[in-house]
Write a protein that holds these residues in place. Sequence first.
Motif, PDB file in Angstrom:
ATOM      1  N   ASP A  15      73.082  95.758  68.676  1.00  0.00           N
ATOM      2  CA  ASP A  15      71.693  95.908  69.093  1.00  0.00           C
ATOM      3  C   ASP A  15      71.162  97.204  68.488  1.00  0.00           C
ATOM      4  O   ASP A  15      71.532  98.295  68.915  1.00  0.00           O
ATOM      5  CB  ASP A  15      71.611  95.937  70.615  1.00  0.00           C
ATOM      6  CG  ASP A  15      70.196  95.813  71.142  1.00  0.00           C
ATOM      7  OD1 ASP A  15      69.237  95.981  70.361  1.00  0.00           O
ATOM      8  OD2 ASP A  15      70.055  95.557  72.353  1.00  0.00           O
ATOM      9  N   GLY A  61      61.669  93.615  71.683  1.00  0.00           N
ATOM     10  CA  GLY A  61      63.068  93.283  71.430  1.00  0.00           C
ATOM     11  C   GLY A  61      63.213  91.823  71.070  1.00  0.00           C
ATOM     12  O   GLY A  61      62.375  90.996  71.423  1.00  0.00           O
ATOM     13  N   VAL A  75      70.677  91.908  67.188  1.00  0.00           N
ATOM     14  CA  VAL A  75      69.394  91.980  67.878  1.00  0.00           C
ATOM     15  C   VAL A  75      68.787  93.358  67.624  1.00  0.00           C
ATOM     16  O   VAL A  75      69.491  94.287  67.211  1.00  0.00           O
ATOM     17  CB  VAL A  75      69.499  91.707  69.398  1.00  0.00           C
ATOM     18  CG1 VAL A  75      69.687  90.260  69.711  1.00  0.00           C
ATOM     19  CG2 VAL A  75      70.573  92.528  70.028  1.00  0.00           C
ATOM     20  N   THR A 126      72.630 102.320  67.595  1.00  0.00           N
ATOM     21  CA  THR A 126      73.100 100.936  67.676  1.00  0.00           C
ATOM     22  C   THR A 126      74.021 100.827  68.882  1.00  0.00           C
ATOM     23  O   THR A 126      74.933 101.629  69.041  1.00  0.00           O
ATOM     24  CB  THR A 126      73.864 100.521  66.400  1.00  0.00           C
ATOM     25  OG1 THR A 126      72.966 100.594  65.297  1.00  0.00           O
ATOM     26  CG2 THR A 126      74.398  99.096  66.515  1.00  0.00           C
ATOM     27  N   HIS A 144      65.609  96.298  68.965  1.00  0.00           N
ATOM     28  CA  HIS A 144      64.596  96.781  69.900  1.00  0.00           C
ATOM     29  C   HIS A 144      63.794  97.856  69.195  1.00  0.00           C
ATOM     30  O   HIS A 144      64.352  98.624  68.398  1.00  0.00           O
ATOM     31  CB  HIS A 144      65.232  97.360  71.172  1.00  0.00           C
ATOM     32  CG  HIS A 144      65.707  96.321  72.119  1.00  0.00           C
ATOM     33  ND1 HIS A 144      66.951  95.741  72.038  1.00  0.00           N
ATOM     34  CD2 HIS A 144      65.086  95.735  73.163  1.00  0.00           C
ATOM     35  CE1 HIS A 144      67.091  94.846  72.999  1.00  0.00           C
ATOM     36  NE2 HIS A 144      65.964  94.821  73.693  1.00  0.00           N
TER      37      HIS A 144
END
Length: 172
Positions: A108, A65, A32, A100, A34
Motif C-alpha cells: 500500500d 485510496g 494499492v 509503503t 492512497h
Amino acid sequence: MELVDLYDENRFPLGRTAERHARKGPGALRLVVHVCVFDSRGRLLIQQRARSKTIFPELWDVSVGGGVDAGETSRQGAEREFREELGVSLDLSGLRPSVTVNFDGGFDDFYILTRDLSLGELTLQREEVRDVRWASLEEILNMLARGTFIPYPESFLRFLFDMREQFGFPTK
C-alpha cells in the motif's frame, strides 16, 4: 472485470493478473495506493466512503485510496484514483510514495502532498465517495475513537501528519 497485476514479496512482477477482489493465492500480492492531501493549514482532506462500498461503508478515510489496475504504475494508479474519486487531475511525476505499508494481500503506497483545494472544485464519484471535508489530526483521532474513521492504528495517522510536518511535501 477489473484486473490487477500480481507481485512477489520483493515487489517483482509475477507476469500474471487476477480479478481485483479475487483470492490471489500464496505468494501473489497486489498493489494499492492512497493519496493524503494536506492544506497549508496542516489539515488533511478526508473522504466519507459511499454506503454501497463492501469494505468500511460510510466510514471516513484519507483523501483517496484504491487498487492499482493491471498495467499501471503506483503513481499512475494514484493519479487515476484521485481523478476518478474527486474529479481533479493530479500530477505526481517525479514523486515516489512517501511510505509503503505491507499488508497480508500486498503493498500500500501512500503519497503525501500539500495542496490547497477548494471543496467546491471537487466532483465526487458518488459510487465511491459520499462526502469530503478538511480535518485536523485531533478531529480524525476523535472520529477514530467514535468508530467513524477507518481503523488505522492511531500511531499511523499521527505518523502521516508528522511526515507532512517534518519533511514538507510538494504542492503540485
